[in-house]
Structure formats: C-alpha cells, structure tokens
Design an enzyme around this catalytic site. Structure first.
Site, PDB file in Angstrom:
ATOM      1  N   HIS A  61      34.509  39.900  49.373  1.00 44.50           N
ATOM      2  CA  HIS A  61      35.899  39.624  49.729  1.00 44.50           C
ATOM      3  C   HIS A  61      36.768  40.771  49.218  1.00 44.50           C
ATOM      4  CE1 HIS A  61      35.538  34.954  50.103  1.00 44.50           C
ATOM      5  NE2 HIS A  61      34.559  35.597  50.738  1.00 44.50           N
ATOM      6  N   GLU A  63      39.430  40.799  47.485  1.00 46.81           N
ATOM      7  CA  GLU A  63      39.815  40.647  46.079  1.00 46.81           C
ATOM      8  C   GLU A  63      38.698  41.089  45.141  1.00 46.81           C
ATOM      9  OE1 GLU A  63      39.959  38.355  48.540  1.00 46.81           O
ATOM     10  OE2 GLU A  63      41.300  36.719  47.990  1.00 46.81           O
ATOM     11  N   CYS A  91      40.448  32.401  47.568  1.00 49.55           N
ATOM     12  CA  CYS A  91      39.515  31.283  47.587  1.00 49.55           C
ATOM     13  C   CYS A  91      39.093  30.978  46.139  1.00 49.55           C
ATOM     14  CB  CYS A  91      38.295  31.656  48.435  1.00 49.55           C
ATOM     15  SG  CYS A  91      37.202  32.872  47.638  1.00 49.55           S
ATOM     16  N   CYS A  94      37.346  34.007  44.353  1.00 49.13           N
ATOM     17  CA  CYS A  94      38.248  35.104  43.999  1.00 49.13           C
ATOM     18  C   CYS A  94      39.239  34.685  42.916  1.00 49.13           C
ATOM     19  CB  CYS A  94      38.955  35.615  45.244  1.00 49.13           C
ATOM     20  SG  CYS A  94      37.792  36.359  46.430  1.00 49.13           S
TER      21      CYS A  94
END
Length: 164
Positions: A61, A63, A91, A94
């Site tokens: 991701h 992040e 999410c 993260c």
C-alpha cells in the site's frame, strides 16, 4: 506530555496535492489510485503510491511503502516528528504501521466508511489500548481524492474482468 501539533491547513492542502500526484501515478500503473507522502520539518522525505498489483504484494500500500522510505531517510524506525499524508483513509494494516512507527499525525483525503481505520469504520490511530496515538486530520482535499477513486473504479467496472 506532548505538545499539540500546529495544524496548518495551507500546508496540509499543499502536501495532499503531492499525495494526489502519487495517486495519479498509481492510476497510470493500473493500481488503485492512492498516494502518500511523509513530511518532516515541512519537507517531503518519502513519496509512494499503491503497488499491490505491480509487486504482487498485498502489503504494498502507498502508506506502507512511504513509511519504509521515511524510516530509511530518518535512519530510525521511529517517525515521531513526521506526518503522513494519504489520499484515502488508512486501512487497519496501514493505521497499525502508523502507530508502530509513532507518527505524530496522519492526514487523509477521502474517508472510507467500510474499511477506514482512522475513525470511519474504526479508529486504530487513537486506540487507548495501544502504546501510541496519532493526531488525525481527515477530509483534506477530500473531493479530489474521492473523485480519483470513483473514476478508477468506474473504469474498472466498464472493463473486462473487473470486480464490483
């Protein structure tokens, strides 16, 4: 006791613009358009966009990639004086990484009512049972961030093999 961070909405909008640029790079790569930057001392020290499909890695991701870069730039896993800007509410994975790296702040654009872990579905960033809590600013340039996501998923639905 930690001093309350100064929130400069002009800077937040500027740095979210940098995260939006990263999100557009994700779109160009066929990835979900989420971008992130990490800022320390009013300077960007890390930039990333989603690369889940490209790297075939569910943890890639924006992040997570940005936090890894930021830790390398700082020379420590602790990012206590850093702010993460991300185009979509983090999410749980993260948000957990944000807490573990001890980020000062997390600033996001579009909320995620189904899976957001910065206050929408749940709030891991300020969970009293964890060892650290991050300040949260949501909704920065939210309309632009949400529009990128809507456009991407609409295109996916029009294409072949797209899932709901």
């Amino acid at each position: 006791m930690r001093a309350t961070p100064v929130v400069d909405l002009q800077s937040d909008a500027h740095f979210m613009g940098e995260a939006l640029r990263q999100a557009r790079r994700a779109t160009a790569a066929g990835e979900v358009p989420i971008g992130a930057v990490v800022v320390r001392g009013h300077r960007i020290i890390a930039r990333a966009f989603n690369q889940v499909e490209t790297l075939r890695d569910a943890t890639a991701h924006a992040e997570m990639l940005a936090l890894t870069q930021a830790q390398a730039a700082v020379g420590d896993w602790r990012l206590t004086d850093c702010t993460l800007y991300v185009t979509k509410e983090p999410c749980p994975m993260c948000a957990g990484a944000a807490v573990h790296t001890r980020l000062l702040r997390v600033v996001f654009g579009a909320g995620d009512p189904k899976g957001g872990a910065a206050g929408s579905a749940l709030n891991l960033l300020q969970n009293p049972g964890l060892n650290h809590r991050c300040a949260i600013t949501g909704g920065v340039r939210a309309a632009e961030c949400a529009a990128l996501l809507r456009s991407f998923f609409a295109a996916q639905r029009r294409g072949t093999g797209a899932s709901g």
